[in-house]
Design a protein around this motif. Sequence first.
Motif, PDB file in Angstrom:
ATOM      1  N   VAL A 258       0.848  -1.203   0.000  1.00  0.00           N
ATOM      2  CA  VAL A 258       0.000   0.000   0.000  1.00  0.00           C
ATOM      3  C   VAL A 258       0.881   1.249   0.000  1.00  0.00           C
ATOM      4  O   VAL A 258       0.629   2.199  -0.757  1.00  0.00           O
ATOM      5  CB  VAL A 258      -0.961  -0.006   1.220  1.00  0.00           C
ATOM      6  CG1 VAL A 258      -1.683   1.330   1.349  1.00  0.00           C
ATOM      7  CG2 VAL A 258      -1.968  -1.141   1.100  1.00  0.00           C
ATOM      8  N   ALA A 259       1.927   1.258   0.820  1.00  0.00           N
ATOM      9  CA  ALA A 259       2.816   2.431   0.895  1.00  0.00           C
ATOM     10  C   ALA A 259       3.471   2.678  -0.470  1.00  0.00           C
ATOM     11  O   ALA A 259       3.546   3.817  -0.942  1.00  0.00           O
ATOM     12  CB  ALA A 259       3.875   2.211   1.973  1.00  0.00           C
ATOM     13  N   TYR A 273       5.932   5.851   6.020  1.00  0.00           N
ATOM     14  CA  TYR A 273       6.022   4.420   6.365  1.00  0.00           C
ATOM     15  C   TYR A 273       7.506   4.075   6.467  1.00  0.00           C
ATOM     16  O   TYR A 273       8.250   4.239   5.477  1.00  0.00           O
ATOM     17  CB  TYR A 273       5.321   3.547   5.307  1.00  0.00           C
ATOM     18  CG  TYR A 273       5.333   2.078   5.671  1.00  0.00           C
ATOM     19  CD1 TYR A 273       4.655   1.613   6.796  1.00  0.00           C
ATOM     20  CD2 TYR A 273       6.049   1.160   4.906  1.00  0.00           C
ATOM     21  CE1 TYR A 273       4.684   0.268   7.150  1.00  0.00           C
ATOM     22  CE2 TYR A 273       6.078  -0.193   5.249  1.00  0.00           C
ATOM     23  CZ  TYR A 273       5.393  -0.627   6.378  1.00  0.00           C
ATOM     24  OH  TYR A 273       5.429  -1.960   6.728  1.00  0.00           O
ATOM     25  N   PRO A 274       7.968   3.620   7.620  1.00  0.00           N
ATOM     26  CA  PRO A 274       9.417   3.428   7.799  1.00  0.00           C
ATOM     27  C   PRO A 274      10.025   2.346   6.915  1.00  0.00           C
ATOM     28  O   PRO A 274      11.246   2.288   6.757  1.00  0.00           O
ATOM     29  CB  PRO A 274       9.552   3.080   9.289  1.00  0.00           C
ATOM     30  CG  PRO A 274       8.189   2.725   9.753  1.00  0.00           C
ATOM     31  CD  PRO A 274       7.209   3.361   8.850  1.00  0.00           C
ATOM     32  N   GLY A 275       9.180   1.516   6.309  1.00  0.00           N
ATOM     33  CA  GLY A 275       9.679   0.470   5.419  1.00  0.00           C
ATOM     34  C   GLY A 275      10.026   0.996   4.029  1.00  0.00           C
ATOM     35  O   GLY A 275      10.653   0.289   3.232  1.00  0.00           O
ATOM     36  N   LEU A 276       9.629   2.234   3.726  1.00  0.00           N
ATOM     37  CA  LEU A 276       9.970   2.815   2.423  1.00  0.00           C
ATOM     38  C   LEU A 276      11.396   3.355   2.465  1.00  0.00           C
ATOM     39  O   LEU A 276      11.786   4.011   3.436  1.00  0.00           O
ATOM     40  CB  LEU A 276       9.021   3.972   2.096  1.00  0.00           C
ATOM     41  CG  LEU A 276       7.578   3.619   1.729  1.00  0.00           C
ATOM     42  CD1 LEU A 276       6.770   4.900   1.510  1.00  0.00           C
ATOM     43  CD2 LEU A 276       7.520   2.732   0.484  1.00  0.00           C
ATOM     44  N   LYS A 277      12.130   3.129   1.395  1.00  0.00           N
ATOM     45  CA  LYS A 277      13.515   3.630   1.326  1.00  0.00           C
ATOM     46  C   LYS A 277      13.533   5.153   1.418  1.00  0.00           C
ATOM     47  O   LYS A 277      14.499   5.756   1.872  1.00  0.00           O
ATOM     48  CB  LYS A 277      14.183   3.179   0.027  1.00  0.00           C
ATOM     49  CG  LYS A 277      14.464   1.691   0.021  1.00  0.00           C
ATOM     50  CD  LYS A 277      15.599   1.351  -0.957  1.00  0.00           C
ATOM     51  CE  LYS A 277      15.972  -0.110  -0.875  1.00  0.00           C
ATOM     52  NZ  LYS A 277      14.980  -0.993  -1.517  1.00  0.00           N
ATOM     53  N   GLY A 293       5.847  -3.068  10.499  1.00  0.00           N
ATOM     54  CA  GLY A 293       4.469  -3.018  10.970  1.00  0.00           C
ATOM     55  C   GLY A 293       3.464  -2.689   9.893  1.00  0.00           C
ATOM     56  O   GLY A 293       3.787  -2.645   8.694  1.00  0.00           O
ATOM     57  N   GLY A 294       2.232  -2.436  10.331  1.00  0.00           N
ATOM     58  CA  GLY A 294       1.125  -2.290   9.383  1.00  0.00           C
ATOM     59  C   GLY A 294       0.470  -0.918   9.373  1.00  0.00           C
ATOM     60  O   GLY A 294      -0.620  -0.765   8.828  1.00  0.00           O
ATOM     61  N   VAL A 295       1.117   0.074   9.985  1.00  0.00           N
ATOM     62  CA  VAL A 295       0.494   1.410  10.048  1.00  0.00           C
ATOM     63  C   VAL A 295       1.251   2.378   9.152  1.00  0.00           C
ATOM     64  O   VAL A 295       2.484   2.373   9.125  1.00  0.00           O
ATOM     65  CB  VAL A 295       0.497   1.944  11.501  1.00  0.00           C
ATOM     66  CG1 VAL A 295      -0.179   3.316  11.568  1.00  0.00           C
ATOM     67  CG2 VAL A 295      -0.191   0.967  12.432  1.00  0.00           C
ATOM     68  N   LEU A 296       0.516   3.198   8.438  1.00  0.00           N
ATOM     69  CA  LEU A 296       1.150   4.251   7.631  1.00  0.00           C
ATOM     70  C   LEU A 296       0.232   5.461   7.610  1.00  0.00           C
ATOM     71  O   LEU A 296      -0.965   5.356   7.861  1.00  0.00           O
ATOM     72  CB  LEU A 296       1.450   3.748   6.221  1.00  0.00           C
ATOM     73  CG  LEU A 296       0.285   3.189   5.420  1.00  0.00           C
ATOM     74  CD1 LEU A 296      -0.242   4.235   4.445  1.00  0.00           C
ATOM     75  CD2 LEU A 296       0.744   1.961   4.660  1.00  0.00           C
ATOM     76  N   SER A 297       0.814   6.617   7.354  1.00  0.00           N
ATOM     77  CA  SER A 297       0.018   7.846   7.259  1.00  0.00           C
ATOM     78  C   SER A 297       0.276   8.518   5.922  1.00  0.00           C
ATOM     79  O   SER A 297       1.353   8.356   5.338  1.00  0.00           O
ATOM     80  CB  SER A 297       0.367   8.801   8.410  1.00  0.00           C
ATOM     81  OG  SER A 297      -0.090   8.258   9.629  1.00  0.00           O
ATOM     82  N   ILE A 298      -0.740   9.251   5.467  1.00  0.00           N
ATOM     83  CA  ILE A 298      -0.628   9.937   4.170  1.00  0.00           C
ATOM     84  C   ILE A 298      -1.281  11.325   4.225  1.00  0.00           C
ATOM     85  O   ILE A 298      -2.049  11.616   5.140  1.00  0.00           O
ATOM     86  CB  ILE A 298      -1.322   9.145   3.023  1.00  0.00           C
ATOM     87  CG1 ILE A 298      -2.824   8.935   3.336  1.00  0.00           C
ATOM     88  CG2 ILE A 298      -0.638   7.831   2.758  1.00  0.00           C
ATOM     89  CD1 ILE A 298      -3.645   8.547   2.113  1.00  0.00           C
ATOM     90  N   ASP A 366      -7.541  -6.961  -2.806  1.00  0.00           N
ATOM     91  CA  ASP A 366      -8.794  -6.315  -2.388  1.00  0.00           C
ATOM     92  C   ASP A 366      -8.509  -4.963  -1.751  1.00  0.00           C
ATOM     93  O   ASP A 366      -9.227  -3.994  -1.987  1.00  0.00           O
ATOM     94  CB  ASP A 366      -9.561  -7.224  -1.405  1.00  0.00           C
ATOM     95  CG  ASP A 366     -10.126  -8.456  -2.101  1.00  0.00           C
ATOM     96  OD1 ASP A 366     -10.490  -8.332  -3.287  1.00  0.00           O
ATOM     97  OD2 ASP A 366     -10.172  -9.532  -1.477  1.00  0.00           O
ATOM     98  N   ILE A 367      -7.447  -4.909  -0.931  1.00  0.00           N
ATOM     99  CA  ILE A 367      -7.095  -3.641  -0.272  1.00  0.00           C
ATOM    100  C   ILE A 367      -6.694  -2.605  -1.329  1.00  0.00           C
ATOM    101  O   ILE A 367      -7.172  -1.465  -1.319  1.00  0.00           O
ATOM    102  CB  ILE A 367      -5.941  -3.863   0.738  1.00  0.00           C
ATOM    103  CG1 ILE A 367      -6.408  -4.762   1.878  1.00  0.00           C
ATOM    104  CG2 ILE A 367      -5.441  -2.530   1.286  1.00  0.00           C
ATOM    105  CD1 ILE A 367      -5.307  -5.137   2.869  1.00  0.00           C
ATOM    106  N   LEU A 368      -5.841  -3.010  -2.258  1.00  0.00           N
ATOM    107  CA  LEU A 368      -5.350  -2.066  -3.271  1.00  0.00           C
ATOM    108  C   LEU A 368      -6.482  -1.594  -4.192  1.00  0.00           C
ATOM    109  O   LEU A 368      -6.574  -0.417  -4.539  1.00  0.00           O
ATOM    110  CB  LEU A 368      -4.203  -2.694  -4.083  1.00  0.00           C
ATOM    111  CG  LEU A 368      -2.900  -2.886  -3.298  1.00  0.00           C
ATOM    112  CD1 LEU A 368      -1.905  -3.728  -4.084  1.00  0.00           C
ATOM    113  CD2 LEU A 368      -2.269  -1.532  -2.935  1.00  0.00           C
TER     114      LEU A 368
END
Length: 380
Positions: A258-259, A273-277, A293-298, A366-368
């Motif tokens: 999603v990120a 999202y900390p998993g993004l480079k 983890g599973g949380v991100l903000s936009i 489904d989420i995307l």
Amino acid sequence: MRYESIAIHGGKSEDSGKDAVNYPIYLSSTFAQPSLDQFQEFAYSRGSNPTRSNVEKLAADLEGAKYGLALASGMAATSLVFGLLKQGDKVLINNNVYGGTWRYVSNIFADHGIEYEVVNDFNHYNFNDADSNVKMIFIETPSNPLLEITDIRKVSKEARKRNIVTVVDNTFLTSYFQKPLDLGADIVVYSATKYYAGHSDILAGLVLLNDDEHFTKLKFLQNTYGGILSPIDSFLLTRGIKTLSLRLAKHQKNALLVAQYFEKHPAVKDVYYPGLKSHKNHDIQRSQATGDGGVLSIRLNDGWDSKKFIANLKIFDLAVSLGGVESLICHPASMTHESYALELQEKIGIDSKLLRLAIGVEHEEDILEDISNALVKAKI
Ligand SMILES: Cc1ncc(COP(=O)(O)O)c(C=O)c1O
């Protein structure tokens, strides 16, 4: 045993003697004493209860901690730890923490003669500037809701030199992805309402630590304040923990997809999202956590309407909280961080455009699709 196996086999080894595969629920407020001068491990359930002790040991086993305490909510866990502070002490805290934690700090500390200072970036903080009455550092990493990352090793090392206790709220990652005690922190707190319990059915809090003296004080406070986790909720928390690693792996896989999708979409201005480079502290995150983890903000760009975006999502409920199996979206400024004064919200970036998504474990397509359709309908 490794993490996934401890999650299933950890906790107390003895049970009622009936060889139940699951640790039983001891619905008893009181326990009989054999004689006037014989005291046993369990006397009254506010002090300890076998089902609660089981989940306390299980959480400690997973964290690699000596001690665990289970409380009625994440806020009960944080409040318990703040109970270590005395009049005249000062706390340093990072600038975006859960709204309830901020409510405590900004409303209750002053009544108890405790000072606090908000630190905008602990990674560049000069600890020589800290006042001599600083006794605790409280950090959330990743932080709620801006997903900022604090270098736990660095902060804990500087704190230890100055006899300052480092407390980490590790709710967003859990011990599956990050172990603050191994990185040098003194105390870890959790809203176990979130990933540990995992099904949006109970509220729970955990405190994990190694230090004997702190434990004795916190155990005393737990029994005195009384905000303990009930036997039934202790059982449900134990049950949730058994599948923690499976769920978190899927939450994280979905969240990264999603990120990455948001990052490329013209409707989206900012993705946290900390998993993004591209995350400003991605390197620190990689050095201290094995997952994100599973949380991100936009924030959406001008030309897209956040309200319409939320209204057109089908899979995501508009609701506070995170860490359950279902996907949720929330508006931090009005729903979870309303305890921050408007001026402070704007200053630190919890503005009216910020949206926080807790990505669930539904099928990623489904989420995307849901997000993609809602963004089309959100175009002004
Ligand atoms: C990071 C964090 N810490 C603590 C809490 C408080 O937990 P609880 O709602 O279980 O009291 C929350 C709740 O959202 C949270 O997100």
